[in-house]
Design an enzyme around this catalytic site. Sequence first.
Site, PDB file in Angstrom:
ATOM      1  N   PRO A  86       0.617  -0.556  -6.705  1.00  0.00           N
ATOM      2  CA  PRO A  86       1.078  -0.064  -5.397  1.00  0.00           C
ATOM      3  C   PRO A  86       0.466   1.299  -5.109  1.00  0.00           C
ATOM      4  CG  PRO A  86       2.946  -0.792  -6.745  1.00  0.00           C
ATOM      5  CD  PRO A  86       1.746  -0.740  -7.649  1.00  0.00           C
ATOM      6  N   LEU A  87       0.113   1.511  -3.848  1.00  0.00           N
ATOM      7  CA  LEU A  87      -0.299   2.839  -3.393  1.00  0.00           C
ATOM      8  C   LEU A  87       0.853   3.393  -2.556  1.00  0.00           C
ATOM      9  CD1 LEU A  87      -2.366   5.117  -3.018  1.00  0.00           C
ATOM     10  CD2 LEU A  87      -3.222   3.864  -1.036  1.00  0.00           C
TER      11      LEU A  87
END
Lengths: 136, 136, 136
Positions: B2-3
């Site tokens: 995830p960013l």
Amino acid sequence: MPLVHIDLSAQRSPFQRRAIADGVHQALVDAIGIPADDRFQIVTPHDPEELIFDPNYLGVARRDVVYVQITLVQGRSRELKLDLYRRITDLLAEAGVRPEDVVITLVENALDNWSVGNGRAQLVELGTVPGARVEP
Amino acid sequence: MPLVHIDLSAQRSPFQRRAIADGVHQALVDAIGIPADDRFQIVTPHDPEELIFDPNYLGVARRDVVYVQITLVQGRSRELKLDLYRRITDLLAEAGVRPEDVVITLVENALDNWSVGNGRAQLVELGTVPGARVEP
Amino acid sequence: MPLVHIDLSAQRSPFQRRAIADGVHQALVDAIGIPADDRFQIVTPHDPEELIFDPNYLGVARRDVVYVQITLVQGRSRELKLDLYRRITDLLAEAGVRPEDVVITLVENALDNWSVGNGRAQLVELGTVPGARVEP
């Protein structure tokens, strides 16, 4: 529910920045029918060299771009989207932004991709959003 | 993978900003099962007037919003997402953020939309991500 | 049409920041075939503590990550995406960025999610974008 990112030159005054944010919000209300109190916006001023754009792509003479990126629930019709672009651009003109300088991108997601406080998924509880044709 | 984008007031201390980033990451580990070392976060402090929000939309009394936007591979169930919202909000409360002030958005993309270094598409090589039901 | 967000350390020089932006753009031209004048980029410099990343996730030794997030129209093949990651990383190496430090994410949207000025939806008018297999 829409989350609006506005990236613009820091040389635009705080007064104009606020007018731009107000205009984008009003356009969402006018064109898509979101509630007037459904407002979430992040404004990021930049030094001019941080905002890069072509001054003539597709024949549009850009000089000082305002980037508007809107994350919103999927399902708005193409017609509504086109209305939205025109309405944003019209209202930003009233805020002193040249129509050529308004660049808009939409990122669409699902109803269960939102929590607007207290760790709840309020849009799932509501079951729909204004203007959307499909229920995810 | 995830960013995580965290946009918050610059008036929150560097110490609290780090605690908020830590809390969001731990919530992803706890609720979705991402690896503890799968951490990519961008924190952007803002002057207060750059973070615009309604102080009462859907009955939530917001005062100083922390915006959390998470880009992640699609396929997590609604149940996992709801767990994630609760867990983020609980851990941010421990970091001194009112639950009312936590606004979360997810943007989902595909397995082949990621390169975490060296120009490779590591998630394609792995073939899956934790908690996802479907393989793009 | 792609909208490119580049988040990097403010300790990188303005000269290098520009070289990085140039490299990402050239890679989009080379790998996906976007027109050379189809350039829209937002560069955001950060204090080092605002860019958080694991220094070894999946065996990549990161030291000073440059985050590249590209919003673009859906429909590019996996092969094109992998070419793009390699090309960005190669060109950023020429700009002095270690390949290990290049983290890329794509966010895909629809043809009618774009207005590049004047309130029009130019991509709808064009009807397609380079390299895309499907017409939304």
